[in-house]
Design an enzyme around this catalytic site. Structure first.
Site: not given
Length: 393
Positions: A35, A133, A171, A183
């Site tokens: 994050h 996921g 995204e 990413d």
């Protein structure tokens, strides 16, 4: 059947001819730095051997037709209609099935970047062996494979960092997931046997040899089977807390805060916002410390940093879940050098740095801990730092 073969076969079955080529891009594991990317901070991911494949060919029309092995229906959109489909409003679902928004969003972002380029329609078939996921960035792998294919076929001549930015735009604005650029950069810049240290403000990146192989170490991924979605509320709430914290500190982003700012932050923020800020500030420091440790001492020196990162995500950022904590605790209790959850949180996977000889013991212990807790059995496998996008056929 390999994912490469699956993509080519799906193309042939769906579109009645052979593709002009097959391109692929890897998923990623984030070694440390969670994050921090959308806070313009530091991250240290590496591309993995699991990849997404895009079989592509021109179709002689103005349409993009998309098929995937993980969806039953074909999605069709005209190139000139993409501006009517995207962007996706925050908190809303895309105007096309979400899986296809990653593909069509890349095409939309490329058109926005090169509006004068004479782009023509293509058919695309997608297959992947990146677990979906699990926090291994299956989405960035799709974006990277499609962006690389279209960059070649449309002769755009864009460099890997620009293609990573295209993926992030897809995204963020097409899918509506408020993620940072880690990413996509990790996928586009992957190198064998190395992690990628990324400054998410400047987008400067450098390869950092991990030394895992020479040290006899493996990175064990423990996929909890608890799926997550970045476009759902928990991720967005964390990002908003970080933005609020930066505003209260009077800085552009939490990248500009240091550990010495935390006492003042504690005085001017509510408890939740402060703990979110503390995670980002300390996580940035842990990334820098991990790069230094790998460079100066070797991979066995990073274990405590991984453990501290997990504790911060569990307690301050509150993005872990019981399955992730169980995986980390069981791995550490049975010989792992370090372990932490990886990815956006709220499910997904944990990683453990384990000596090769200890893999069976650690894996068995994690499986037993999950069984004892009544959790769904985890999917456990090893990953190794691998190369970025390529043309496979």
């Amino acid at each position: 059947m390999t994912a490469l073969t699956a993509a080519r076969d799906l193309f042939t079955t769906s579109f009645g001819r052979e593709p002009e080529g097959v391109w692929s891009a890897p998923g990623r594991v984030n070694l440390i730095g969670e994050h921090t990317d959308y806070n313009e901070g530091f991250v240290l991911p590496f591309a993995i051997q699991h990849r997404t494949y895009a079989a592509v060919a021109f179709n002689g029309t103005g349409d993009i037709r998309v098929e995937s092995t993980f969806a039953d229906s074909q999605v069709v959109a005209h190139l000139d209609e993409l501006d009517g489909i995207f962007p996706t409003a925050p908190g809303e679902a895309p105007g096309v099935p979400e899986w296809s928004a990653y593909v069509l969003g890349v095409a939309w972002a490329l058109r926005a970047l090169r509006p004068d380029a004479p782009l023509t329609g293509v058919d695309i078939a997608i297959a992947s062996d990146v677990p979906i996921g699990a926090g291994l960035s299956s989405s960035a792998a799709i974006e990277g494979a499609v962006a690389s294919a279209l960059n070649d076929l449309w002769e755009l001549g864009l460099d890997p960092v620009t293609l990573a930015q295209v993926g992030r735009k897809a995204e963020n604005e097409a899918v509506g997931a408020p993620t940072g650029i880690m990413d996509q950069m990790s996928s586009m810049l992957g190198r064998p046997d190395a992690a990628t240290f990324i400054d998410c403000r400047s987008l400067e990146a450098k390869s950092v040899p991990t030394g895992f192989r020479d040290a006899g170490l493996e990175v064990l991924v423990i996929d909890t089977q608890v799926t997550h979605a970045h476009s759902t509320g928990g991720y967005r709430e964390r990002r908003e807390s970080c933005e609020r914290g930066a505003q209260l500190l009077g800085i552009r982003s939490l990248r500009d805060a240091s550990v010495s700012d935390l006492p003042r932050a504690a005085e001017i923020m509510d408890d939740v916002t402060f703990r979110r800020v503390r995670h980002i500030v300390t996580e940035n420091q842990r990334v820098l410390a991990t790069v230094a440790a790998l460079t100066e001492q070797g991979p066995r020196a990073i274990g405590d940093l991984l453990v501290a990162s997990h504790a911060s995500m569990r307690d301050d950022f509150e993005i872990s879940v019981a399955e992730l904590d169980t995986a980390v605790d069981a791995a550490l209790e049975n010989g792992a050098i370090g372990a932490r959850m990886t990815g956006g949180g709220f499910g997904g996977a944990a990683i453990a740095l384990v000596a090769h000889a200890d893999l069976p013991r650690v894996s068995d212990a994690v499986e037993q801990a999950f069984a004892d807790a009544g959790f769904t059995a985890p999917h456990i496998f090893t990953v190794s730092p691998s190369e970025g996008p390529r043309r496979d056929a």
